[in-house]
Enzyme design. Structure first.
Site, mmCIF file in Angstrom:
data_model
loop_
_atom_site.group_PDB
_atom_site.id
_atom_site.type_symbol
_atom_site.label_atom_id
_atom_site.label_comp_id
_atom_site.label_asym_id
_atom_site.label_seq_id
_atom_site.Cartn_x
_atom_site.Cartn_y
_atom_site.Cartn_z
ATOM 1 N N GLY A 84 0.760 -1.247 0.000
ATOM 2 C CA GLY A 84 0.000 0.000 0.000
ATOM 3 C C GLY A 84 0.781 1.281 0.000
ATOM 4 N N PRO A 92 4.671 -5.563 -0.650
ATOM 5 C CA PRO A 92 4.725 -4.364 -1.495
ATOM 6 C C PRO A 92 4.589 -4.726 -2.965
ATOM 7 C CG PRO A 92 6.947 -5.007 -0.883
ATOM 8 C CD PRO A 92 6.012 -5.969 -0.175
ATOM 9 N N GLY A 93 3.896 -3.900 -3.709
ATOM 10 C CA GLY A 93 3.765 -4.101 -5.151
ATOM 11 C C GLY A 93 4.219 -2.850 -5.883
ATOM 12 N N ARG A 125 -5.322 2.758 -15.960
ATOM 13 C CA ARG A 125 -5.380 3.517 -14.709
ATOM 14 C C ARG A 125 -6.020 4.905 -14.847
ATOM 15 N NH1 ARG A 125 -1.822 4.837 -11.758
ATOM 16 N NH2 ARG A 125 -2.835 4.206 -9.832
ATOM 17 N N CYS A 181 -12.789 3.183 -29.078
ATOM 18 C CA CYS A 181 -14.057 3.883 -29.304
ATOM 19 C C CYS A 181 -14.786 4.153 -28.007
ATOM 20 C CB CYS A 181 -14.908 3.042 -30.239
ATOM 21 S SG CYS A 181 -13.998 2.672 -31.737
#
Ligand code: LLP
Length: 424
Positions: free
Chosen positions: A239, A279-280, A317, A347
Site C-alpha cells: 500500500g 509491497p507491489g 489507470r 471507441c
C-alpha cells in the site's frame, strides 16, 4: 529514484534510448529497468534490515515471469491472489515457503494447489473461507498455516476503488470479531494459527492511516496472545504510495520507505514478531514506462488532441481511477508548451490518458512515454477492441530483452471456435 533519464535530449532506459527500443520492437510497448526494480527492492529490504522480514512481492502489480525472477534473485517471496499467480510465482522459482496466499475468494482448487506447494501462509478473509480451508486441508491430511486478515476500519485516503480497510469494504474480518474467529480456528485440525494480517489499501500517500491500522493490529496481537494463541507473524500488507510526478496542487509525495519503516519498528518491534510485507507498486511502479507513438494531432473544436497508438486497454489507470501519469516526449521538442488531451484509438470517450496536459508542440510520429507505468499497467491490460497485448521489454544497462513478445492476431483468436453445429 529511477533510471529513465535524458541523454543528449533523448529519454533512455538505463543506457538504451527509447527511440532505439521503439525501432526494434514497435510501439506501443512497456519498458522496465532492471536496475530500478532491484534498487527498489533493496531500499525496501534495507529499511527493515535488522528484522529480516519476509518481503512477499505482490504479484498482481506486475506479474511478468522475468520480473518475478528478479524479485526471487533479490530474496523476495510472493503475495499471490489466484491459482494463476501461484503458478507464475512457482514458475519463476519462488519457493512455496516464501509465498503468502491472499484474497477474499480463494476456491477449493486454489487452496489445494497452494497446500501442495507448501505455501507459507493463507490470509483468511471470512469464516466461510476458514471452514472451506479446514475441509480441504483435512481431505489432504495437511495443515494450513493461517492468519486472519483483519479489517481495522481505517480510511486510507487514495481512490475509493483501491481503498480496502474500511468496515464497508469487502475485505478482511471485522477486527471486533477477530478474537472469536481465532478461538474457532484453534479448535480445527486442518488449520494452524500463525499470525495476523492487515492491508488497508494502495497508493497511500501519508503515514497516519498506516499508524492507526498498525496500532490496532498490534493491540489485537497482544489480546490474542493473552487468549493463548501463538501469534508469531504479522503481515502488514502493501500500500505504500509512490510519486507519480503530479504538479503542485495534486497528490503530494508519499512518505519515504525509511519513515514508513520507522513507524513500523516503533509499533512492531516490542511485539517480537516476524514481519511480512506485500509491497507491489513501490517496487515496480517507477521501474516501468509505456512508450507510444503519436498517430495524429487533431485540432478539435475546443481543444487539441494527441491521438497515440496506446489506449485504455494497455494502461487503464487513468480511465479507471482518474490516475495521473506523467507524459514525456521521448525526444526534446522546441517551442512553447500547449495543452493537449492525450487519447487512444479506442471507441470510448474514457480512452484518455490526460486532459489539457502541457507539452511542447508535437507532431505525428513523435514518441511519448507514460511514466510510472510499471505497476498495474501491463498487469491490468486487456485485448479490448481486439488490440493484442503489447510487448514488455526489460533493459539491463546496455542490453535489452523482450520479456513478452507481441502476439500475432491469430494467437489472439487461437482459443476461439465456431460451435460444431456451425461447421458442417
Ligand atoms: N496485498 C494485498 C492483499 C493487496 O490487495 C494489494 C493490492 C497489495 C498487497 C499490493 O499493494 P501495493 O503495494 O501495490 O499498493 N489497480 C490499482 C491498485 C490495486 C491494488 C490492489 N491490491 C491501481 O492501479 O492503482
Amino acid at each position: 529514484m529511477h533510471h529513465f533519464e535524458r541523454r543528449d535530449g533523448v529519454l533512455h532506459a538505463e543506457a538504451i534510448s527509447l527511440e532505439r527500443l521503439a525501432a526494434a520492437v514497435g510501439t506501443p510497448f512497456y519498458c522496465y529497468s532492471e536496475a530500478t526494480l532491484r534498487r527498489h527492492m533493496r531500499v525496501f529490504k534495507a529499511a527493515f534490515a535488522d528484522l529480516d522480514p519476509l518481503v512477499a512481492y505482490s504479484v498482481k502489480a506486475n506479474s511478468n515471469l522475468a520480473v518475478l525472477a528478479i524479485m526471487r534473485e533479490e530474496g523476495a517471496g510472493a503475495d499471490v491472489v489466484s491459482g494463476g499467480e501461484l503458478y507464475r510465482a512457482l514458475e519463476a522459482g519462488i519457493a512455496g515457503s516464501k509465498i503468502v496466499f491472499s484474497g477474499v475468494g480463494k476456491t477449493k482448487e486454489e487452496m489445494a494447489a497452494a497446500l501442495d506447494s507448501g505455501v507459507f501462509q493463507f490470509n483468511v478473509e471470512s469464516e466461510n473461507e476458514l471452514d472451506a480451508l479446514n475441509e480441504v486441508a483435512l481431505s489432504r491430511s495437511a495443515v494450513a498455516p493461517i492468519a486472519f486478515r483483519v479489517n481495522p476500519d481505517v480510511s486510507a485516503g487514495g481512490h475509493e476503488k483501491i481503498s480496502t480497510g474500511k468496515a464497508e469494504d469487502k475485505f478482511g474480518v471485522a477486527w471486533t470479531r477477530a478474537r472469536d474467529l481465532y478461538a474457532r480456528a484453534a479448535t480445527m485440525k486442518g488449520v494452524a494459527i500463525k499470525g495476523v494480517d492487515v492491508h488497508i489499501g494502495s497508493q497511500i500517500a501519508e503515514l497516519a492511516p498506516f499508524e492507526r491500522a498498525f496500532e490496532r493490529v498490534a493491540d489485537l496481537v497482544r489480546a490474542l496472545r493473552a487468549d493463548g494463541h501463538a501469534i508469531e507473524r504479522l503481515d502488514l500488507g502493501g500500500g505504500l504510495g509512490i510519486p507519480y510526478g503530479e504538479p503542485a496542487g495534486g497528490a503530494g509525495d508519499p512518505p519515504h520507505p525509511d519513515d514508513y519503516a520507522g513507524l513500523i519498528l516503533r509499533i512492531a518491534a516490542p511485539l517480537d514478531i516476524r514481519l511480512i510485507f506485500e509491497p507491489g507498486r513501490m517496487i515496480v511502479g517507477n521501474a516501468g514506462v509505456l512508450v507510444s507513438r503519436v498517430l495524429y494531432v487533431k485540432e478539435g473544436e475546443a481543444k487539441k488532441f494527441l491521438i497515440v497508438d496506446a489506449a485504455m486497454n494497455d494502461l487503464i489507470r487513468p480511465a479507471l481511477y482518474d490516475a495521473y501519469h506523467g507524459v514525456k516526449p521521448v525526444a526534446l521538442r522546441e517551442g512553447d508548451s500547449e495543452p493537449y488531451d492525450i487519447v487512444g484509438p479506442i471507441c470510448e470517450t474514457g480512452d484518455r490518458f490526460a486532459r489539457a496536459r502541457p507539452l511542447p508542440p508535437m507532431k505525428a510520429g513523435d514518441l511519448v512515454a507514460f511514466m510510472s507505468a510499471g505497476a498495474y499497467g501491463a498487469a491490468q491490460s486487456s485485448q479490448y477492441n481486439s488490440r493484442p497485448l503489447v510487448p514488455e521489454v526489460l533493459v539491463n544497462g546496455e542490453r535489452f530483452a523482450i520479456i513478452r513478445r507481441r502476439p500475432a492476431f491469430s494467437e489472439m483468436t487461437a482459443a476461439e471456435r465456431n460451435p460444431e453445429w456451425k461447421s458442417a
